[in-house]
Write an enzyme that holds these catalytic residues in place. Structure first.
Site, PDB file in Angstrom:
ATOM      1  N   GLY A  43      37.647  50.262  33.097  1.00 12.39           N
ATOM      2  CA  GLY A  43      37.832  49.818  34.474  1.00 12.39           C
ATOM      3  C   GLY A  43      38.278  50.866  35.461  1.00 12.39           C
ATOM      4  N   ASP A 102      48.091  43.250  35.801  1.00 22.13           N
ATOM      5  CA  ASP A 102      48.397  41.846  36.070  1.00 22.13           C
ATOM      6  C   ASP A 102      49.540  41.392  35.175  1.00 22.13           C
ATOM      7  OD1 ASP A 102      46.823  41.580  33.739  1.00 22.13           O
ATOM      8  OD2 ASP A 102      45.156  40.693  34.790  1.00 22.13           O
ATOM      9  N   VAL A 152      38.884  39.387  40.427  1.00 16.99           N
ATOM     10  CA  VAL A 152      38.186  40.335  41.300  1.00 16.99           C
ATOM     11  C   VAL A 152      37.264  41.241  40.495  1.00 16.99           C
ATOM     12  CG1 VAL A 152      39.918  40.348  43.134  1.00 16.99           C
ATOM     13  CG2 VAL A 152      40.158  41.915  41.202  1.00 16.99           C
TER      14      VAL A 152
END
Length: 174
Positions: A43, A102, A152
């Site tokens: 990512g 997160d 997202v």
């Protein structure tokens, strides 16, 4: 998902502007230090590439691959190391770069791993901070954007194996 309307949360221009600001700050903070940027794949590869081009101090770069999501939208809570840190980082000032924090589980795991390998210091840098989902007490040292608890994609973040190449951050409206 393609038939749903895209809701752009962060534009390419805003990302570019914030990455330049962070690169400048990191350059000041690491002046005279032995900087090692550890990018967490997959990512963060786009974010890391853009960020390190803004860092003006000598920088060694390595990549580590972990997995906690599989193909879903929620973390499994279990960290798998796919590819470990490729270099001896003892004595380096390590900056861990990730796309999003997160729950904090992955970042905490990697931070502890880096510390155990003898890093002189360890700091964290994320593109996105999703504070509402935090289950581990960890705060990024550098952060581009705080975002609400929405799924997202774009700018390195994926859905399945797609959308990493989109140059902005978005979600789909219901």
């Amino acid at each position: 998902m393609d038939n749903k309307k895209k809701n752009i949360l962060i534009t390419k221009d805003k990302i570019d502007e914030r990455v330049i600001q962070l690169g400048t700050q990191i350059s000041k903070d690491y002046l005279g230090k032995k900087l090692y940027v550890l990018s967490l794949l997959r990512g963060s590869f786009i974010y890391t590439a853009d960020l390190v081009r803004q860092i003006t101090v000598p920088t060694k770069i390595g990549f580590m691959t972990t997995s906690s999501y599989g193909a879903g939208e929620e973390s499994t809570g279990s960290i798998n190391v796919i590819n470990d840190i490729p270099d001896n980082i003892e004595g380096f000032d390590v900056l861990i770069v990730d796309d999003i924090v997160d729950t904090g589980i992955t970042m905490n795991f990697v931070k502890l791993r880096v510390q155990s390998l003898g890093a002189a210091s360890v700091k964290t840098c994320v593109l996105l901070n999703k504070l509402e989902r935090r289950t581990i007490d960890i705060t990024p040292d550098y952060c581009c954007f705080d975002i609400p608890d929405v799924f997202v994609v774009g700018y390195g973040l994926n859905y399945g194996d797609y959308y990493r190449n989109i140059p902005y951050i978005f979600n789909w409206e219901e």
